[in-house]
Design an enzyme around this catalytic site. Sequence first.
Site, mmCIF file in Angstrom:
data_model
loop_
_atom_site.group_PDB
_atom_site.id
_atom_site.type_symbol
_atom_site.label_atom_id
_atom_site.label_comp_id
_atom_site.label_asym_id
_atom_site.label_seq_id
_atom_site.Cartn_x
_atom_site.Cartn_y
_atom_site.Cartn_z
ATOM 1 N N TYR A 75 -2.223 -0.232 10.526
ATOM 2 C CA TYR A 75 -2.609 -1.011 9.300
ATOM 3 C C TYR A 75 -1.551 -0.935 8.511
ATOM 4 O O TYR A 75 -0.740 -1.686 7.846
ATOM 5 C CB TYR A 75 -3.875 -0.746 8.792
ATOM 6 C CG TYR A 75 -3.808 -0.903 7.057
ATOM 7 C CD1 TYR A 75 -3.460 0.256 6.079
ATOM 8 C CD2 TYR A 75 -3.997 -2.147 6.580
ATOM 9 C CE1 TYR A 75 -3.436 -0.134 4.878
ATOM 10 C CE2 TYR A 75 -4.191 -2.236 5.032
ATOM 11 C CZ TYR A 75 -3.791 -1.329 4.444
ATOM 12 O OH TYR A 75 -3.802 -1.512 3.116
ATOM 13 N N SER A 103 0.584 -1.112 -0.021
ATOM 14 C CA SER A 103 0.145 -0.025 0.100
ATOM 15 C C SER A 103 0.714 1.064 -0.124
ATOM 16 O O SER A 103 1.883 1.296 0.470
ATOM 17 C CB SER A 103 -0.779 -0.058 1.369
ATOM 18 O OG SER A 103 -1.291 1.257 1.448
ATOM 19 N N LYS A 154 1.701 -3.203 6.636
ATOM 20 C CA LYS A 154 2.353 -3.206 5.322
ATOM 21 C C LYS A 154 3.728 -2.988 5.328
ATOM 22 O O LYS A 154 4.449 -3.649 4.556
ATOM 23 C CB LYS A 154 1.508 -2.044 4.347
ATOM 24 C CG LYS A 154 -0.080 -2.577 4.318
ATOM 25 C CD LYS A 154 -0.081 -4.062 3.602
ATOM 26 C CE LYS A 154 -1.448 -4.376 3.496
ATOM 27 N NZ LYS A 154 -1.726 -5.906 2.765
HETATM 28 C C1 WQD Z 1 -9.301 9.808 1.119
HETATM 29 C C2 WQD Z 1 -9.498 11.214 1.365
HETATM 30 C C3 WQD Z 1 -10.413 12.100 3.547
HETATM 31 C C4 WQD Z 1 -14.267 9.822 3.537
HETATM 32 C C5 WQD Z 1 -7.149 4.533 1.876
HETATM 33 C C6 WQD Z 1 -7.117 3.102 2.567
HETATM 34 C C7 WQD Z 1 -5.647 2.819 2.805
HETATM 35 C C8 WQD Z 1 -4.789 3.009 1.626
HETATM 36 C C9 WQD Z 1 -5.078 4.106 1.021
HETATM 37 C C10 WQD Z 1 -4.733 0.686 0.430
HETATM 38 C C11 WQD Z 1 -9.064 11.687 2.666
HETATM 39 C C12 WQD Z 1 -11.481 12.080 2.456
HETATM 40 C C13 WQD Z 1 -13.072 10.565 3.381
HETATM 41 C C14 WQD Z 1 -15.201 10.710 4.068
HETATM 42 C C15 WQD Z 1 -13.699 12.742 3.369
HETATM 43 N N1 WQD Z 1 -5.210 1.864 0.593
HETATM 44 N N2 WQD Z 1 -12.615 11.516 3.049
HETATM 45 N N3 WQD Z 1 -15.129 12.127 3.904
HETATM 46 O O1 WQD Z 1 -7.224 7.563 4.047
HETATM 47 O O2 WQD Z 1 -6.301 7.895 1.576
HETATM 48 O O3 WQD Z 1 -6.716 5.705 2.682
HETATM 49 O O4 WQD Z 1 -6.331 4.467 0.619
HETATM 50 O O5 WQD Z 1 -4.076 0.043 1.169
HETATM 51 O O6 WQD Z 1 -5.742 1.343 3.119
HETATM 52 O O7 WQD Z 1 -7.659 3.480 3.790
HETATM 53 O O8 WQD Z 1 -8.529 6.873 1.943
HETATM 54 O O9 WQD Z 1 -11.057 6.992 0.989
HETATM 55 O O10 WQD Z 1 -10.659 7.089 3.627
HETATM 56 O O11 WQD Z 1 -9.743 8.903 2.333
HETATM 57 O O12 WQD Z 1 -13.429 13.778 3.219
HETATM 58 O O13 WQD Z 1 -16.456 10.741 4.470
HETATM 59 O O14 WQD Z 1 -10.878 11.535 1.345
HETATM 60 O O15 WQD Z 1 -10.155 12.854 4.609
HETATM 61 O O16 WQD Z 1 -8.570 13.058 2.343
HETATM 62 P P1 WQD Z 1 -7.394 7.085 2.556
HETATM 63 P P2 WQD Z 1 -10.006 7.339 2.266
#
Ligand code: WQD
Length: 346
Positions: A151, A126, A155
């Site tokens: 998590y 990841s 990784k």
């Molecule tokens: C993305 C953006 C939030 C929800 C994920 C996986 C992690 C890894 C990388 C594989 C952030 C914003 C989110 C909401 C929002 N993947 N957001 N409102 O945190 O980048 O991590 O991808 O391994 O395992 O968790 O992804 O989709 O949670 O957030 O504004 O209701 O969207 O703040 O900026 P993240 P995410």
Amino acid sequence: MKKILVTGGCGYIGGHTIVDLIQNGFDVISVDDLSRGSMKMLHGIEKIVGRPVKNYKVDLCNLDDTEAIFLENPDLVGVVHFAAFKTVPESVREPLMYFKNNLNSLINILQCAEDFDVDNFVFSSSCSVYGNPKELPVAESAPFMEPESPYARTKQMGEGICRDFTFFHKDFNTILLRYFNPVGAHPSGLIGEFQDISENLVPVITRTAIGKRPEMSVFGTDYPTRDGSCIRDYIHVCDIAHAHTLALQYIIEDRNKSNCEVFNLGTGTGVTVLELINAFERVSGQKLNYKLDKRRPGDVVEVYANNNKARSVLGWGTDFNLDAMMETAWRWEQALAAHKKVAIPG
Ligand code: WQD
């Protein structure tokens, strides 16, 4: 046909990868204890590929049960290892559960690969191993920063275990694939994320749009970015899946330069939360009910990939643009709502 074992094959990326492997001439078996995966994924896969796919309902933390799969399949030539817990907030609440599950399952599957001479191994990693990267776009050579969650630490540790294992097993080939933000669903509308306990952005958007949630929040609009919201590299799950097929072909055909190579899987383009919401509204025709909220602790401000290595070495490319990611994600949410009405067995 070369036979591949896919662990976590009833999960989101595992299921899409099984489809791609079979459509590229591989024979595939799955192992998934269904604690997070779903048999509905397997049924969807079978509908797409037009043939049965076997799943072993086995917990990879049980070495004897895992070995039994290898004993029953002496013709295995490779393993693609997805099986792991992957919900960031859950890992913060339950770090030991994450270390126990994600690391013991990896150690057992490597032990079996060694004992049964299955020496082609693809590990699901990841972009979260980079933490808050100093340089953007982030290349594979970038150092590991302090991970944002247990998590992400599993990784980082998992990659280390793969590296140390291959160091003394020169005939064993490992590829580490670092996914950025996987989104979307298979264009058929037959498979997608079935059991999503995550609170990732795109499933939250589609659930809000279809009415499963009254509204959603944009976590922070005061970041130092072009519109104040966080930047990520969203990548279609089918593009991620195909990279696994290319990675396996690369090592099975002995084209690899070293026996442990790592590749970033991202589009190379950063997209803000607000830009993604606009893309969704444009593509779906749905007005999204969202509010501008405060920052979410632990969020990385900006991360997107330098994907030149996967392009030049694996011959990998991205077939799905942002609109297609939103369109397939929306189609999947609508299919789930329709399934609820007709109660698909599974
Ligand atoms: C993305 C953006 C939030 C929800 C994920 C996986 C992690 C890894 C990388 C594989 C952030 C914003 C989110 C909401 C929002 N993947 N957001 N409102 O945190 O980048 O991590 O991808 O391994 O395992 O968790 O992804 O989709 O949670 O957030 O504004 O209701 O969207 O703040 O900026 P993240 P995410």
